[in-house]
Design a protein around this motif. Structure first.
Motif, mmCIF file in Angstrom:
data_model
loop_
_atom_site.group_PDB
_atom_site.id
_atom_site.type_symbol
_atom_site.label_atom_id
_atom_site.label_comp_id
_atom_site.label_asym_id
_atom_site.label_seq_id
_atom_site.Cartn_x
_atom_site.Cartn_y
_atom_site.Cartn_z
ATOM 1 N N PRO A 6 54.993 43.790 26.924
ATOM 2 C CA PRO A 6 55.456 42.625 26.521
ATOM 3 C C PRO A 6 56.856 42.178 27.014
ATOM 4 C CG PRO A 6 54.835 43.670 24.585
ATOM 5 C CD PRO A 6 54.636 44.559 25.930
ATOM 6 N N GLY A 7 57.236 41.118 27.617
ATOM 7 C CA GLY A 7 58.499 40.568 27.926
ATOM 8 C C GLY A 7 58.564 40.826 29.477
ATOM 9 N N ASN A 8 57.559 41.715 30.186
ATOM 10 C CA ASN A 8 57.824 41.956 31.468
ATOM 11 C C ASN A 8 56.696 41.155 32.295
ATOM 12 O OD1 ASN A 8 59.550 43.918 30.471
ATOM 13 N ND2 ASN A 8 58.431 45.565 31.229
ATOM 14 N N GLN A 9 56.914 41.061 33.630
ATOM 15 C CA GLN A 9 56.153 40.722 34.826
ATOM 16 C C GLN A 9 54.936 41.775 34.847
ATOM 17 O OE1 GLN A 9 56.097 37.828 36.346
ATOM 18 N NE2 GLN A 9 57.929 37.331 34.859
ATOM 19 N N PRO A 10 53.654 41.228 35.302
ATOM 20 C CA PRO A 10 52.569 42.250 35.549
ATOM 21 C C PRO A 10 52.991 42.923 36.723
ATOM 22 C CG PRO A 10 51.866 39.897 35.264
ATOM 23 C CD PRO A 10 53.153 39.705 35.297
ATOM 24 N N GLU A 11 52.399 44.285 36.643
ATOM 25 C CA GLU A 11 52.862 45.174 37.755
ATOM 26 C C GLU A 11 51.723 45.721 38.266
ATOM 27 O OE1 GLU A 11 55.551 48.432 37.092
ATOM 28 O OE2 GLU A 11 54.797 48.964 34.904
ATOM 29 N N LEU A 12 51.631 46.248 39.483
ATOM 30 C CA LEU A 12 50.515 47.023 39.928
ATOM 31 C C LEU A 12 50.588 48.496 39.493
ATOM 32 C CD1 LEU A 12 48.068 47.682 42.135
ATOM 33 C CD2 LEU A 12 49.933 47.934 43.801
ATOM 34 N N VAL A 13 49.669 49.011 39.057
ATOM 35 C CA VAL A 13 49.561 50.452 38.532
ATOM 36 C C VAL A 13 48.917 51.266 39.940
ATOM 37 C CG1 VAL A 13 48.877 52.165 37.014
ATOM 38 C CG2 VAL A 13 49.301 49.958 36.179
ATOM 39 N N ALA A 14 47.654 50.921 40.026
ATOM 40 C CA ALA A 14 47.124 51.828 41.085
ATOM 41 C C ALA A 14 45.950 51.044 41.526
ATOM 42 C CB ALA A 14 46.552 53.303 40.662
ATOM 43 N N GLN A 15 45.510 51.083 42.824
ATOM 44 C CA GLN A 15 44.726 50.371 43.422
ATOM 45 C C GLN A 15 43.878 51.074 44.665
ATOM 46 O OE1 GLN A 15 46.822 46.954 46.180
ATOM 47 N NE2 GLN A 15 45.524 46.383 44.543
ATOM 48 N N PHE A 16 42.383 50.710 44.892
ATOM 49 C CA PHE A 16 41.904 51.004 46.237
ATOM 50 C C PHE A 16 42.288 49.813 47.016
ATOM 51 C CE2 PHE A 16 39.783 54.910 45.433
ATOM 52 C CZ PHE A 16 39.451 55.100 43.954
ATOM 53 N N THR A 17 42.672 50.121 48.236
ATOM 54 C CA THR A 17 42.832 49.034 49.287
ATOM 55 C C THR A 17 41.641 49.191 50.057
ATOM 56 O OG1 THR A 17 44.109 50.580 50.626
ATOM 57 C CG2 THR A 17 45.035 48.998 49.080
ATOM 58 N N THR B 256 44.414 54.499 48.701
ATOM 59 C CA THR B 256 44.923 54.268 47.231
ATOM 60 C C THR B 256 46.507 54.023 47.344
ATOM 61 O OG1 THR B 256 45.419 56.583 47.066
ATOM 62 C CG2 THR B 256 43.319 55.889 46.053
ATOM 63 N N ASN B 257 46.770 53.500 46.335
ATOM 64 C CA ASN B 257 48.358 52.874 46.263
ATOM 65 C C ASN B 257 48.676 52.937 44.803
ATOM 66 O OD1 ASN B 257 50.689 51.657 47.230
ATOM 67 N ND2 ASN B 257 50.059 49.486 46.851
ATOM 68 N N TYR B 258 49.798 53.565 44.920
ATOM 69 C CA TYR B 258 50.343 53.868 43.198
ATOM 70 C C TYR B 258 51.559 53.438 43.080
ATOM 71 C CZ TYR B 258 46.439 57.220 42.644
ATOM 72 O OH TYR B 258 45.134 57.811 42.519
ATOM 73 N N ALA B 259 51.920 52.888 41.934
ATOM 74 C CA ALA B 259 53.451 52.640 41.532
ATOM 75 C C ALA B 259 54.286 54.036 41.395
ATOM 76 C CB ALA B 259 53.361 51.905 40.089
ATOM 77 N N ASP B 260 55.376 53.767 41.747
ATOM 78 C CA ASP B 260 56.303 54.963 41.828
ATOM 79 C C ASP B 260 56.305 55.535 40.367
ATOM 80 O OD1 ASP B 260 58.733 53.772 44.100
ATOM 81 O OD2 ASP B 260 56.599 54.702 44.441
ATOM 82 N N TYR C 185 37.922 53.909 37.678
ATOM 83 C CA TYR C 185 38.502 54.448 36.719
ATOM 84 C C TYR C 185 40.109 54.707 36.825
ATOM 85 C CZ TYR C 185 33.592 55.768 35.862
ATOM 86 O OH TYR C 185 32.378 55.959 35.500
ATOM 87 N N LEU C 186 40.839 54.814 35.901
ATOM 88 C CA LEU C 186 42.151 55.314 35.826
ATOM 89 C C LEU C 186 42.280 56.323 34.930
ATOM 90 C CD1 LEU C 186 44.989 54.596 37.236
ATOM 91 C CD2 LEU C 186 45.625 53.133 35.052
ATOM 92 N N GLN C 187 42.546 57.509 35.279
ATOM 93 C CA GLN C 187 42.912 58.748 34.695
ATOM 94 C C GLN C 187 44.511 58.760 34.359
ATOM 95 O OE1 GLN C 187 40.930 61.238 32.939
ATOM 96 N NE2 GLN C 187 42.888 61.729 32.161
ATOM 97 N N MET C 188 45.098 58.603 33.025
ATOM 98 C CA MET C 188 46.318 58.565 33.027
ATOM 99 C C MET C 188 46.560 60.121 32.145
ATOM 100 S SD MET C 188 46.675 54.706 31.803
ATOM 101 C CE MET C 188 45.781 54.818 30.400
#
Length: 119
Positions: free
Chosen positions: A41-52, A57-61, A79-82
């Protein structure tokens, strides 16, 4: 077109784990990039992780070493294992696919799944 339906969100205590799933309506090999974004809430969307392209793979810091993205090509599912979840991970998580359709690249989104990290 690519239809995406996320599942696996919920309420978890700090330090806990969740696994999100996102089946796609077509082969993952036909999708250029696929992964997860989140929006608090109140934030911009951000990338978490993706396959390019090429399954890199690419991850947020902020999630490095805690989250892991994986894929099952036979099930057309990502899948996203958190792990070691923190209150600041609380957000709506969206599955995203970037794919060629009719000669044009488009972004496709799921409906989102809520992840709440709280004691």
């Amino acid at each position: 077109q690519v239809q995406l339906v996320e599942s696996g969100g919920g309420l978890v205590q700090p330090g806990g784990s969740l696994r999100l799933s996102c089946p796609a309506s077509r082969s993952l090999f036909s999708i250029n990039r696929m992964g997860w974004f989140r929006q608090a809430p109140g934030n911009q969307p951000e990338l978490v992780a993706q396959f390019t392209s090429g399954s890199m793979t690419n991850y947020a810091d902020s999630v490095q070493c805690r989250f892991s993205i994986s894929r099952d090509n036979a099930k057309n599912t990502v899948y996203l294992q958190m792990n070691n979840l923190k209150p600041e991970d609380t957000a709506v998580y969206y599955c995203n696919a970037y794919a060629l359709d009719g000669g044009v690249f488009n972004n496709y989104w799921g409906q989102g799944t809520q992840v709440t990290v709280s004691s």
